[in-house]
Design a protein around this motif. Structure first.
Motif, short mmCIF file in Angstrom:
data_model
loop_
_atom_site.label_atom_id
_atom_site.label_comp_id
_atom_site.label_asym_id
_atom_site.label_seq_id
_atom_site.Cartn_x
_atom_site.Cartn_y
_atom_site.Cartn_z
N ARG A 1 3.22 12.46 32.90
CA ARG A 1 1.77 12.05 32.22
C ARG A 1 1.50 10.70 32.88
O ARG A 1 0.13 10.86 34.05
N ALA A 2 1.76 9.33 32.73
CA ALA A 2 1.13 8.78 32.66
C ALA A 2 2.59 7.03 32.26
O ALA A 2 2.87 7.31 30.93
N HIS A 3 2.66 5.78 33.29
CA HIS A 3 2.62 4.92 33.43
C HIS A 3 1.98 4.00 33.04
O HIS A 3 1.21 3.04 33.12
N GLY A 4 1.88 4.23 31.43
CA GLY A 4 0.99 3.39 30.88
C GLY A 4 0.27 3.43 30.00
O GLY A 4 1.13 4.40 29.06
N VAL A 5 -0.62 3.23 28.62
CA VAL A 5 -1.12 3.93 27.25
C VAL A 5 -0.68 5.08 27.57
O VAL A 5 -0.63 5.73 25.95
N ASP A 6 -1.45 5.99 28.33
CA ASP A 6 -1.20 7.48 28.61
C ASP A 6 -0.05 7.85 28.40
O ASP A 6 0.39 9.56 27.97
N GLY A 7 0.88 7.40 28.52
CA GLY A 7 2.36 8.08 28.41
C GLY A 7 2.92 7.39 27.35
O GLY A 7 4.54 8.02 27.34
N GLY B 1 5.92 6.84 29.27
CA GLY B 1 5.93 6.41 30.56
C GLY B 1 5.03 4.33 29.94
O GLY B 1 4.78 3.83 30.82
N TYR B 2 4.11 4.69 29.13
CA TYR B 2 3.85 3.39 28.36
C TYR B 2 5.20 2.43 28.28
O TYR B 2 5.08 0.93 28.60
N GLU B 3 6.24 2.77 28.35
CA GLU B 3 7.13 2.10 27.83
C GLU B 3 8.35 1.66 29.18
O GLU B 3 9.47 2.29 29.32
N TYR B 4 7.62 2.38 31.03
CA TYR B 4 8.40 2.98 31.77
C TYR B 4 9.71 2.27 31.85
O TYR B 4 10.93 2.55 32.81
N ASN B 5 9.46 0.19 32.03
CA ASN B 5 10.92 0.39 32.16
C ASN B 5 11.82 0.17 31.60
O ASN B 5 13.47 -0.18 31.73
N GLU C 1 3.57 17.25 38.29
CA GLU C 1 4.04 18.47 38.08
C GLU C 1 5.56 17.84 38.39
O GLU C 1 6.53 18.44 37.23
N THR C 2 6.35 16.66 38.17
CA THR C 2 7.27 16.44 37.62
C THR C 2 6.97 14.67 37.08
O THR C 2 6.57 14.28 37.46
N SER C 3 8.87 14.40 36.26
CA SER C 3 8.79 13.08 36.03
C SER C 3 9.81 12.31 36.99
O SER C 3 9.83 13.24 37.71
N THR C 4 9.59 11.25 37.16
CA THR C 4 10.35 10.24 37.90
C THR C 4 11.23 10.88 38.14
O THR C 4 11.92 10.46 36.82
N PRO C 5 12.41 11.49 39.21
CA PRO C 5 13.01 11.85 39.60
C PRO C 5 13.89 10.70 39.07
O PRO C 5 14.41 9.93 40.39
N PHE C 6 15.65 10.85 39.13
CA PHE C 6 16.55 9.80 39.11
C PHE C 6 17.70 10.82 39.17
O PHE C 6 18.30 11.59 38.94
N ILE C 7 18.36 10.58 40.55
CA ILE C 7 20.05 10.84 41.17
C ILE C 7 20.36 9.88 41.45
O ILE C 7 20.87 9.25 42.26
N LEU C 8 21.93 10.22 40.59
CA LEU C 8 22.74 9.23 40.68
C LEU C 8 24.06 9.42 41.80
O LEU C 8 24.66 10.65 41.80
#
Ligand SMILES: [Zn+2]
Length: 321
Positions: free
Chosen positions: A166-172, A124-128, A78-85
């Motif tokens: 979509r995914a934190h991993g190869v599919d992202g 998400g594959y390089e989420y860090n 549904e949503t990507s990880t939100p970031f709120i400052l």
């Protein structure tokens, strides 16, 4: 007169009789019609067959539907990880992903020298890398003195929000068209396909229909083109080191790569796996007016290496090609 009167009456009776019969016929017809209608409706409705006209609704008029299209990503969160400052500047939306997710830039300082950090190009594959951008944004917000007075720093924290959602991993890794965004920039060596020897091979992907075919790519291109960027870091993971921009690497980009490698301890020259990189952001950037650019890889796919990258930030912002 009497006879004539009788004849007149006869005609009147006759006409009324005909009228009466006609009215009765109409009423009778109406009753029969109404009865037939209701009985046929009652009779037909439960047994009426709705036969499908085709087996499935078409899902795309451009792509084959008989076999699953490997470049299309069927499941989207549904949503990507939100970031709120908290208590900080709001980001500016500079464009949108294929799925309509905003691509945002945070701006710190207002000096003449402009620097750009791009994270999350591989989703998400390089989420860090996105986590690192978030940490840097929060840190700079609390320590604005980290930005020299003559510097403006832009941080695009997530260039590929669909991949990240979509995914934190190869599919992202790729965008929603299955395109590797770091191969979609219209650099001199852009190519839709490439020799996969030594390259990332875990999922099918392409460089796009043409250089700059993807909305995420065009968003970053128009942002860079509308400014005079002194230097650029495109964050990746993992482990290969710091890659200078340019084919061949430009002197300025090599200088920047060395300075960043010194601050972080990441390998320079970068580890050569034999992969040929085409259509990268860093190459396109130095071909289009950016003073120096690098692809910089975090040590693994998990950690943000924050302390090293804070040192890198200081080296980056004092770098003048
Ligand atoms: Zn990457």
């Amino acid at each position: 007169m009497k006879l004539r009167s009788k004849t007149s009456h006869t005609w009147v009776y006759l006409i009324w009789a005909v009228n009466g019969i006609a009215i009765l016929c109409l009423l009778g017809g109406a009753v029969v019609y109404a009865t037939n209608q209701s009985t046929s409706a009652v009779a037909d409705f439960p047994t009426r067959q709705f036969t499908p006209t085709s087996n499935a609704a078409p899902t795309s008029f451009l792509l084959p539907t008989l076999t699953p299209n490997p470049f299309y990503t069927p499941y989207v969160f549904e949503t990507s990880t939100p970031f709120i400052l908290q208590n900080g500047p709001a980001p500016n939306v500079i464009g949108y992903s294929l799925a309509g997710r905003p691509i945002e830039v945070y701006t710190f300082g207002d000096g003449e020298r402009e620097y750009l950090i791009v994270a999350g190009i591989h989703g998400g594959y390089e989420y860090n890398t996105i986590s690192l951008a978030n940490e840097l944004i929060a840190y700079i917000n609390e320590h604005p003195e980290v930005i020299p007075g003559d510097v403006t720093l832009y941080i695009i924290r997530n260039m590929n929000p669909d991949g990240e959602a979509r995914a934190h991993g190869v599919d992202g890794r790729v965008n929603n068209n299955g395109v590797d965004l770091n191969r979609n920039f219209p650099s001199d060596n852009w190519s839709a396909d490439w020799n996969r020897d030594g390259c990332w091979i875990y999922r099918p992907t392409t460089g796009g229909l043409y250089g700059g075919s993807e909305p995420e790519t065009r968003t970053v291109m128009s942002f860079v083109e509308s400014r005079e960027i002194t230097a650029l870091i495109s964050y990746h993971s993992a482990a290969l080191g710091v890659f200078p921009g340019g084919v061949p690497w430009t002197q300025e980009s090599k200088q920047l790569a060395k300075a960043l490698a010194k601050a972080t301890g990441y390998p320079y020259p970068p580890i050569d796996t034999g992969c040929v990189y085409t259509g990268t952001l860093a190459d396109w950037a130095v071909e289009n007016g950016v003073g120096a650019a690098v692809d910089m890889e975090l040590r693994d796919h998990k950690n943000t290496d924050f302390a090293q990258n804070l040192k890198a930030l200081r080296a980056f912002l004092s770098f003048i090609p």
